[in-house]
Write an enzyme that holds these catalytic residues in place. Structure first.
Site, PDB file in Angstrom:
ATOM      1  N   SER A  63       0.857  -1.265  -0.008  1.00  0.00           N
ATOM      2  CA  SER A  63      -0.107  -0.287   0.194  1.00  0.00           C
ATOM      3  C   SER A  63       0.931   1.341   0.093  1.00  0.00           C
ATOM      4  O   SER A  63       0.178   2.625  -0.061  1.00  0.00           O
ATOM      5  CB  SER A  63      -0.888   0.066   1.330  1.00  0.00           C
ATOM      6  OG  SER A  63      -1.976  -0.630   0.855  1.00  0.00           O
ATOM      7  N   LYS A  66       0.183   3.375  -2.852  1.00  0.00           N
ATOM      8  CA  LYS A  66      -0.704   4.216  -3.209  1.00  0.00           C
ATOM      9  C   LYS A  66      -0.407   5.712  -3.096  1.00  0.00           C
ATOM     10  O   LYS A  66      -1.332   6.489  -3.319  1.00  0.00           O
ATOM     11  CB  LYS A  66      -1.744   4.033  -1.955  1.00  0.00           C
ATOM     12  CG  LYS A  66      -2.272   2.601  -2.258  1.00  0.00           C
ATOM     13  CD  LYS A  66      -3.340   2.062  -1.141  1.00  0.00           C
ATOM     14  CE  LYS A  66      -3.625   0.505  -1.586  1.00  0.00           C
ATOM     15  NZ  LYS A  66      -4.353   0.102  -0.313  1.00  0.00           N
ATOM     16  N   TYR A 188      -3.807  -2.335 -10.004  1.00  0.00           N
ATOM     17  CA  TYR A 188      -3.737  -2.237  -8.785  1.00  0.00           C
ATOM     18  C   TYR A 188      -2.815  -3.293  -8.147  1.00  0.00           C
ATOM     19  O   TYR A 188      -1.821  -2.988  -7.428  1.00  0.00           O
ATOM     20  CB  TYR A 188      -5.013  -2.174  -8.301  1.00  0.00           C
ATOM     21  CG  TYR A 188      -5.025  -2.236  -6.626  1.00  0.00           C
ATOM     22  CD1 TYR A 188      -5.218  -1.069  -5.839  1.00  0.00           C
ATOM     23  CD2 TYR A 188      -5.424  -3.619  -6.054  1.00  0.00           C
ATOM     24  CE1 TYR A 188      -5.196  -0.819  -4.558  1.00  0.00           C
ATOM     25  CE2 TYR A 188      -5.226  -3.467  -4.464  1.00  0.00           C
ATOM     26  CZ  TYR A 188      -5.222  -2.238  -3.898  1.00  0.00           C
ATOM     27  OH  TYR A 188      -5.316  -2.499  -2.591  1.00  0.00           O
ATOM     28  N   TYR A 240      -3.618   2.787   8.125  1.00  0.00           N
ATOM     29  CA  TYR A 240      -5.059   2.244   8.366  1.00  0.00           C
ATOM     30  C   TYR A 240      -5.929   2.844   9.518  1.00  0.00           C
ATOM     31  O   TYR A 240      -5.851   4.025   9.711  1.00  0.00           O
ATOM     32  CB  TYR A 240      -4.754   0.896   8.534  1.00  0.00           C
ATOM     33  CG  TYR A 240      -3.913   0.039   7.656  1.00  0.00           C
ATOM     34  CD1 TYR A 240      -4.060   0.117   6.411  1.00  0.00           C
ATOM     35  CD2 TYR A 240      -2.399  -0.340   8.084  1.00  0.00           C
ATOM     36  CE1 TYR A 240      -3.283  -0.575   5.341  1.00  0.00           C
ATOM     37  CE2 TYR A 240      -1.728  -0.928   6.865  1.00  0.00           C
ATOM     38  CZ  TYR A 240      -2.108  -0.812   5.688  1.00  0.00           C
ATOM     39  OH  TYR A 240      -1.094  -1.388   4.756  1.00  0.00           O
ATOM     40  N   VAL A 258       1.214  -3.836   4.083  1.00  0.00           N
ATOM     41  CA  VAL A 258       1.170  -5.056   4.487  1.00  0.00           C
ATOM     42  C   VAL A 258       2.469  -5.769   4.461  1.00  0.00           C
ATOM     43  O   VAL A 258       2.584  -6.934   4.998  1.00  0.00           O
ATOM     44  CB  VAL A 258      -0.131  -5.984   4.548  1.00  0.00           C
ATOM     45  CG1 VAL A 258      -1.337  -5.178   5.023  1.00  0.00           C
ATOM     46  CG2 VAL A 258      -0.189  -6.281   2.924  1.00  0.00           C
TER      47      VAL A 258
HETATM   48  N1  GLU Z   1      -2.375  -5.154  -2.186  1.00  0.00           N
HETATM   49  C1  GLU Z   1      -3.165  -5.294  -0.729  1.00  0.00           C
HETATM   50  C2  GLU Z   1      -4.499  -5.340  -0.788  1.00  0.00           C
HETATM   51  O1  GLU Z   1      -5.052  -4.657  -1.626  1.00  0.00           O
HETATM   52  C3  GLU Z   1      -2.561  -4.007  -0.070  1.00  0.00           C
HETATM   53  C4  GLU Z   1      -2.729  -4.045   1.586  1.00  0.00           C
HETATM   54  C5  GLU Z   1      -2.046  -2.962   2.419  1.00  0.00           C
HETATM   55  O2  GLU Z   1      -0.678  -2.959   1.872  1.00  0.00           O
HETATM   56  O3  GLU Z   1      -2.494  -2.174   2.727  1.00  0.00           O
HETATM   57  O4  GLU Z   1      -5.126  -5.979   0.163  1.00  0.00           O
END
Ligand code: GLU
Length: 304
Positions: A63, A66, A188, A240, A258
């Site tokens: 993530s 992002k 994604y 998060y 994650v």
């Molecule tokens: N590719 C992971 C998902 O979409 C990203 C999760 C993360 O790192 O927050 O669940």
């Protein structure tokens, strides 16, 4: 300020505390990682690199990517995308479907999965080859070709992608999704499966510590005011539903993934990436969070 000495102190103190968590298993390919790895890289605004531990090992940035994708469409975010994605902390798990229904298909922020999917959808509208554009962009702001997509991690996510697929169709049902779901999910999963080491990741965040200017790309990546806003979103939404606690304990804008990575910035001073795969129950790296907490305690300056 002797950054090398400070991060070494932090590294050894964290190692002594012997903190434990759990490696992410919901993406099976990530579960196989050696859990004890731990590295820190700090990059100052002159481009000096300081590192300790496994800072040259590549890992799945998940993530954290992002932040890169949001940056690529940020000029649109402030105008058109604002109507499609909000900027409020979520206080809910990052892949919550219930929240998306309450919010009538407008994700809380660009870092929870639903919000990131809208951003990736916008990239798919903007570019013919979005995965290549994202890779090129991260390579550019890191100053070298360092990004590799781990195909096994990508496939693993794809094969267990029911929830992200559900979120994407849910967004589509609210007319907040322009491109075919499979196409956007492929991009994604590709950007989540990118691998980098702590040095290159810290370099790729350097522009956010430097009013939007990347010393590695030698250009203004975001305007000063846009860079400030991305930092504000990271501070309030980057961890998060633990963003409040991270702001309280560490007080730096940042983003975790994650894969166990955290990238963060101290505006006008440095950018930093910390990686260790074991996560707490909120999905943040136990050692990385502790390391950043100790680091900010040791610094003679802070954001606040
Ligand atoms: N590719 C992971 C998902 O979409 C990203 C999760 C993360 O790192 O927050 O669940």
């Amino acid at each position: 300020m002797d950054y090398q000495e400070i991060i070494e102190e932090v590294y050894h103190q964290v190692q002594q505390e012997n903190l434990r968590g759990k490696v992410a298993t919901y993406i099976p390919e990530l579960a196989d990682i050696h859990p004890e790895q731990f590295g820190i890289a700090l990059v100052d605004l002159n481009g000096n690199v300081f590192g300790v531990g496994d800072y040259q090992m590549t890992f799945s940035i998940q993530s954290i990517s992002k932040v890169h994708t949001l940056t690529m469409v940020f000029h649109k975010f402030n105008t058109q995308l604002w109507y499609r994605v909000n900027v409020e902390p979520s206080g809910n798990p990052f892949n919550s479907i219930a929240q998306l229904e309450y919010e009538k298909g407008i994700p809380r922020n660009p870092f929870i999965n639903a919000g990131a999917l809208v951003i990736t959808d916008a990239l798919c509208s903007k570019y013919e080859q979005p995965t290549k554009q994202i890779t090129d962009f991260i390579n550019e702001i890191s100053g070298k070709n360092c990004v590799a997509i781990n195909q096994a991690v990508k496939d693993s996510e794809k094969n267990h992608g029911e929830r992200n697929t559900a979120l994407a169709y849910f967004l589509k049902s609210y007319k907040n999704f322009d491109n075919p779901v499979e196409e956007v999910l492929d991009v994604y999963f590709s950007h989540c499966a990118m691998e980098m080491n702590c040095v290159d990741l810290a370099k790729s965040f350097s522009f956010l510590a430097n009013d939007g200017y990347s010393i590695f790309a030698n250009r203004q990546i975001l305007s000063e005011s846009h860079a400030r806003r991305v930092n504000a979103i990271m501070l309030t939404c980057g961890f998060y539903d633990e963003a409040g606690e991270f702001a309280y304990r560490v007080g730096m804008p940042g983003k975790s993934g994650v894969g166990g990575g955290v990238a963060a910035v101290m505006p006008h001073k440095f950018s930093i990436a910390v990686w260790s795969p074991e996560l707490n129950e909120k999905g943040n790296s136990v050692k990385a969070i502790r390391a950043l907490e100790l680091l900010t305690d040791k610094l003679s300056f802070s954001l606040f």
